[in-house]
Design an enzyme around this catalytic site. Structure first.
Site, PDB file in Angstrom:
ATOM      1  N   ALA B  20       0.851  -1.197   0.000  1.00  0.00           N
ATOM      2  CA  ALA B  20       0.000   0.000   0.000  1.00  0.00           C
ATOM      3  C   ALA B  20       0.881   1.239   0.000  1.00  0.00           C
ATOM      4  O   ALA B  20       0.580   2.237   0.636  1.00  0.00           O
ATOM      5  CB  ALA B  20      -0.932  -0.001   1.210  1.00  0.00           C
ATOM      6  N   ASP B 115      12.677  -9.933  -2.159  1.00  0.00           N
ATOM      7  CA  ASP B 115      12.342 -11.028  -1.276  1.00  0.00           C
ATOM      8  C   ASP B 115      10.841 -11.309  -1.243  1.00  0.00           C
ATOM      9  O   ASP B 115      10.392 -12.430  -1.485  1.00  0.00           O
ATOM     10  CB  ASP B 115      12.810 -10.600   0.122  1.00  0.00           C
ATOM     11  CG  ASP B 115      13.342 -11.758   0.885  1.00  0.00           C
ATOM     12  OD1 ASP B 115      13.826 -12.698   0.235  1.00  0.00           O
ATOM     13  OD2 ASP B 115      13.246 -11.713   2.122  1.00  0.00           O
ATOM     14  N   CYS B 153       7.184 -16.925 -15.123  1.00  0.00           N
ATOM     15  CA  CYS B 153       6.916 -16.513 -13.753  1.00  0.00           C
ATOM     16  C   CYS B 153       7.887 -15.396 -13.399  1.00  0.00           C
ATOM     17  O   CYS B 153       8.809 -15.098 -14.152  1.00  0.00           O
ATOM     18  CB  CYS B 153       7.017 -17.688 -12.774  1.00  0.00           C
ATOM     19  SG  CYS B 153       8.684 -18.066 -12.194  1.00  0.00           S
ATOM     20  N   CYS B 168      38.397  -6.382   0.993  1.00  0.00           N
ATOM     21  CA  CYS B 168      39.619  -5.586   1.038  1.00  0.00           C
ATOM     22  C   CYS B 168      39.425  -4.202   0.435  1.00  0.00           C
ATOM     23  O   CYS B 168      40.072  -3.242   0.845  1.00  0.00           O
ATOM     24  CB  CYS B 168      40.780  -6.329   0.382  1.00  0.00           C
ATOM     25  SG  CYS B 168      40.483  -6.676  -1.342  1.00  0.00           S
TER      26      CYS B 168
END
Lengths: 389, 649
Positions: B20, B115, B153, B168
């Site tokens: 939202a 995610d 998908c 490094c």
């Protein structure tokens, strides 16, 4: 934090006046809004400033006020953080000093208004004296059903109330009257003029008035019919610089007026110009001849529209198949709008106006078309070859 | 206007919106206006000030409240008779399982992180519900339609992995400002204010034992120590001493510019305390701020070395003075003013030492916080396109599904560019049955490495279950027995070959996420050595398509509106460059997409984005498409050329 500025007390009005001595008005209003919890401090400033100016100690207090202003600048940066990261602080400053006029408020223009008020323009003036009715509600989220009692309010008035809430830093106001009677000097107050849902004659007239001014007023028309939308842009002589290969290149675009653009003979246009361009001109022409209100042409008028198509195609030596019946039928579905298309066209228009004000990015020249059927959002340059860039 | 068929489909539809935020606000409004009657909306976020410039359903007075709930209330004012069900929750919660997803006719994503997008993709596949996916950055955006078995998908095309930097580069040889930011944020800030038990590479280059024991004390705040003295000690240690130590390693600087050690006495007067007046500003903003107390106003100004040094010491002082309780469990948060000030100052001092141009707080915040640029107009356009696709999905008009790109510069006259969706990728590890194999040193790699680097990072599972034959090696869940939890915890620390049921070359592991109803078999192959630079995981998963590696691109396109800092700490962006980088990556994606469609090259080969020849190829492909597409003019805009050239630079 109180939201509205209505409840300003006298002391604050005095504060506004004082603030206007050192900052411009949108910023002054913003400061007032942000410092409302500090009213006691603020009015003390204002009072002190008066006393001080009497004794000639202005400098110190101006410094104190500037500190307050600085706090506000920080908060402004917080609000506009994400977009400043897109177009830069410079463009944001230019936006906050710009004045926009819109005429004809339906779903698409409502979307546009929301976009530029959020972006933080200086002021937005709404002109639309039509009373609010059931149909106006269909794609316009600025009208709340609570307002359904209408109370004789005009579209501009109702939308103004909603828009004010989106960004207290933008001054939204209503201008009443018939826009075609407004003199040239009225348009001088604006940097951008957007008109919608109006006749061909009105489009030409307002475009002309904008062009008469010595300053450049960016002129746009926008219309959605069915699942299609059209934007026309006239930036007159527009100069901007763009970055190419790490160098700044000065660019110049020469725009035709609306009248000039639509009188370019069709055969002179690029071979694959969007069919929507022709279809829109046919319906616009039909409404002009019939004297009907924009968008009120219905499927029942198809025979008349087809007759005009034949005439126009003959004059322009264009094959009638370039303006398919099916396309015209899709455009003749009355005045109700298709909300997803309003959002898309209102979004593109918002982006273009932001580009024109900020001088960042290539502005489109000079027509934009969207058709939900094929999903394409196309730019077409409709101008005499010699007016090209 | 919608047809009768469309209208009745809209009226009867039950839709799920995930997110939202920027896109979500616009989408909810457009759905309601379009006549949708039953909308469910999930968002775990609360409203922040920086949302208000585009998430137009929210006001100043809503700051801190649930986005989903406030958005619902705002839209109900416009359409009081429809039903909107808000969930102030994480979409990954177990209640949003496959059965929950099955209730909906279509799922619309307006998410801000990879995610969650992967998670929703899995659930939509498992529930066989169509998904309309979207994302925006700045003026760019895209909408795609995903229907199991019909179109690809969300995970059929690998997403570029977020940028990480070699240790490094961060600890000893920074060459860009972003390296200094990562150092300041992930090493110094974490060391001083974060969890003391976490590993930290801040002193990685002082190898001898005597030195390191000395160092561990340097960061310790001694009781009753003067706070300014403490600050100066830290300052001199990290910007002075550590640089000297690094300089002593001649080899490193053969082909590099040597850094300059900076000590506080060189840039600041002996005693500062009295100069920090002006604390009254605390009454204006509640936040503790070093900028405010030093009288620095404009976040867009670039501070001098002296100013940065003052901010550094003042921010440190304020942390110990005003926020002492939080020290030890702070993590960097882009909305934490004092933390941003500290990181900006530290990064700038380090940059100064290495001859890297300094940056303003505003810029540093963008880089440190992975802030994604966002404007209202793009979100509005994308939301409109989502609704158009959603309606096609509802009336099952599958021949007309389109993925649409919103471009900043027109390509073939188009600002909105529709492309036919691609077929599912036959070797997609999510939506196809592709077998996976993993090369790993089974004696050295622990189960924990496998879980973190493969199962979670690569396969995107949240509640994994790992089995070897019938025996369970590892499991995450809410209702596990205590003794099992202990066994799993012990297993995590064991090398694969030392597990109760040893995992060796030839073993087949089954990895499953019960919530996502997603399961894969992995063939294990033992391998002794791995290249530390090229294979930093010490493992190689194949059958799984690697994301395109691109040195400049550091953000998956369509990662979209970001309001919460969802990316892990080691990922950082060069925000300044981001605008150009983003538009390039966007167009490149289109171009490679075109390539696939045109030449029918085997699906799933990873498009190689690096190198000059590829851009030329992509460019050619676009031209080819023009030739193929009879309906359009043969035209390449100048902008396109400038784009590809820019990238070559």
């Amino acid at each position: 934090m109180p939201k509205k500025l209505k409840h300003q007390n006298n002391e604050q009005d005095a504060g506004l006046k004082e603030l206007l001595r050192i900052v411009d008005e949108p910023k002054a209003r913003w400061i007032l809004w942000r410092t409302q919890p500090l009213i006691p401090i603020f009015s003390r400033f204002a009072r002190l400033l008066k006393v001080a100016s009497f004794y000639g100690y202005c400098e110190h207090l101006e410094f104190a006020l500037k500190l307050t202003v600085q706090v506000v600048v920080e908060q402004e940066t917080a609000l506009y953080d994400r977009q400043i990261r897109v177009w830069g602080a410079d463009a944001q400053r230019r936006l906050s000093k710009s004045h926009i006029l819109v005429y004809g408020i339906k779903g698409t223009v409502a979307e546009f208004c929301k976009n530029i008020v959020l972006a933080g323009v200086g002021s937005l003036t709404l002109v639309d004296d039509r009373v609010v009715n059931e149909e106006a509600l269909s794609a316009n989220f600025l009208i709340l059903p609570d307002d359904n009692l209408f109370q004789g309010k005009t579209l501009a008035e109702v939308c103004c109330d909603s828009l004010k809430e989106f960004n207290p830093m933008v001054r939204v106001s209503v201008e009443k009257g018939d826009i075609s009677t407004f003199g040239v000097e009225f348009f001088e107050k604006f940097d951008v003029v957007v008109i919608s849902c109006c006749s061909l004659a009105k489009k030409k007239l307002i475009n002309q008035k904008c062009r008469k001014l010595s300053k450049r007023v960016a002129f746009y028309t926008v219309d959605c019919r069915g699942s299609c939308g059209e934007i026309f842009v006239d930036l007159q002589n527009y100069k901007y610089s763009k970055k190419k290969l790490e160098e700044n290149i000065d660019c110049q675009l020469e725009y035709p007026s609306f009248e000039e653009a639509i009188s370019v003979p069709w055969r002179a246009l690029p071979r694959r110009v969007s069919k929507l361009y022709f279809a829109m001109r046919v319906i616009e022409g039909f409404e002009d001849v019939e004297g009907s209100n924009p968008g009120e042409t219905l499927i029942a008028d198809l025979p008349g529209v087809l007759k005009l198509r034949k005439e126009l195609c003959e004059t322009n030596s264009l094959n009638e198949s370039q303006i398919p019946n099916a396309l015209l039928e899709r455009l003749l579905i009355g005045t109700r709008e298709y909300p997803p298309v309003c959002a898309i066209i209102g979004g593109i228009l918002g982006q273009e106006v932001i580009k024109a004000i900020s001088g960042k990015g290539d502005p489109l020249k000079n027509f934009f078309f969207f058709d939900a059927m094929d999903g394409k959002g196309l730019i077409e340059d409709i101008s005499e070859p010699n007016t090209g860039s | 206007m919608a047809s009768q068929e469309q209208l009745s489909a809209i009226k009867g539809a039950k839709v799920l919106m995930v997110g939202a935020g920027g896109i979500g606000c616009e989408l909810l409004k457009t759905l309601a206006l379009s006549g949708f009657q039953d909308i469910h909306i999930i968002d775990m976020d609360t409203i922040e000030v920086s949302n208000l410039n585009r998430q137009f359903l929210f006001r100043q007075s809503h700051v801190g409240q649930s986005k989903a709930k406030v958005a619902r209330d705002a839209v109900l004012r416009v359409r009081p008779n429809i039903s909107i069900t808000p969930y102030h929750a994480n979409v990954k919660e177990s209640r949003f399982n496959v059965d929950f997803f099955k209730e909906f006719d279509v799922v619309l994503n307006g998410l801000d992180n990879l995610d969650a997008r992967r998670h929703v993709n899995r659930l939509c596949l498992a529930a066989d519900v169509p998904l309309v996916e979207s994302g925006t950055t700045g003026f760019l955006g895209q909408v795609t339609v995903h229907l199991k078995g019909k179109t690809e998908c969300y995970e059929c095309q690998p997403k570029p992995a977020p940028k990480t930097y070699p240790v490094c580069t961060i600890t000893s040889t920074p060459s860009k400002f972003v390296h200094c930011i990562v150092w300041a944020k992930d090493l110094l800030f974490a060391k001083l204010f974060g969890d003391k038990n976490l590993e930290n590479d801040l002193n990685v280059h002082s190898n001898d034992a005597a030195n390191s024991s000395e160092h561990s004390d340097v960061f310790e705040y001694r009781k009753d120590e003067d706070i300014e003295e403490y600050g100066r000690r830290i300052y001199d240690h990290v910007f002075g001493h550590n640089i000297e130590v690094a300089l002593s390693n001649e080899e490193t600087w053969k082909n590099r510019n040597k850094p300059r050690p900076i000590y506080s006495k060189d840039v600041l007067p002996e005693k500062l305390s009295e100069q920090n007046g002006n604390m009254e500003k605390g009454c204006v903003t509640d936040d503790v701020s070093a900028m405010a107390s030093l009288g620095l106003k404009n976040p867009q100004d670039v501070w001098s070395l002296g100013e940065n040094s003052r901010v550094f010491l003042e921010a440190l002082r304020l942390f110990f003075l005003k926020r002492e309780k939080e020290i030890g469990n702070l993590t960097f948060d882009k909305d934490d003013q004092l933390a941003v000030e500290f990181v900006t100052a530290a990064a700038n001092i380090r940059a100064s030492s290495f001859g890297i141009p300094l940056h303003s707080l505003f810029e540093a915040k963008g880089i440190a916080g992975n802030i994604v640029h966002a404007v209202a107009t793009t979100n509005a356009i994308i939301a409109g396109l989502i609704v158009i696709e959603a309606i096609k999905v509802l009336i099952k008009d599958s021949n007309n599904y389109r993925m649409t790109y919103c471009l900043e510069h027109p390509s073939r006259k188009m600002l909105l560019m529709p492309v036919e969706p691609y077929e599912p990728n036959k070797s997609c590890y999510v939506c196809s049955e592709t077998p996976l194999s993993l090369e790993v040193n089974t004696h050295r790699s622990k189960l924990r490495d496998f879980v973190e680097k493969i199962v979670k990072a690569k396969l995107g599972m949240n509640f994994p279950l790992i089995m070897q034959g019938a025996s369970i090696l590892y499991e995450v869940g809410e209702d596990l027995e205590e003794d099992m939890v202990a066994i799993y915890a012990a297993n995590l620390e064991k090398a694969l070959s030392e597990l109760p049921s040893p995992v060796t070359s030839g073993t087949v592991l089954t990895v499953e996420d019960l919530q996502q109803e997603f399961s894969r078999n992995i063939n294990i192959k033992h391998r002794e050595e791995f290249d530390e630079e090229k294979e930093p995981d010490g493992m190689l998963l194949s059958g799984w398509v690697e994301p395109p590696v691109d040195k400049d691109k550091n953000k998956p396109i369509g990662n979209g509106e970001s309001t919460s800092n969802a990316l892990p700490a080691e990922e950082s962006l060069e925000a300044k460059k981001d605008v150009t980088i983003q538009e390039i990556s966007e167009v490149t994606e289109i171009a490679t997409g075109t390539k696939r469609k045109l030449s029918e090259v085997s699906k799933g080969t990873t498009p190689d984005h690096s190198g000059l020849s590829d851009e030329t190829r992509n460019h050619n492909q676009l031209e080819k498409l023009d030739v193929d597409d009879e309906d359009d003019e043969l035209m390449i805009s100048d902008d396109w050329e400038s784009l590809t050239k820019k990238k070559r630079l």
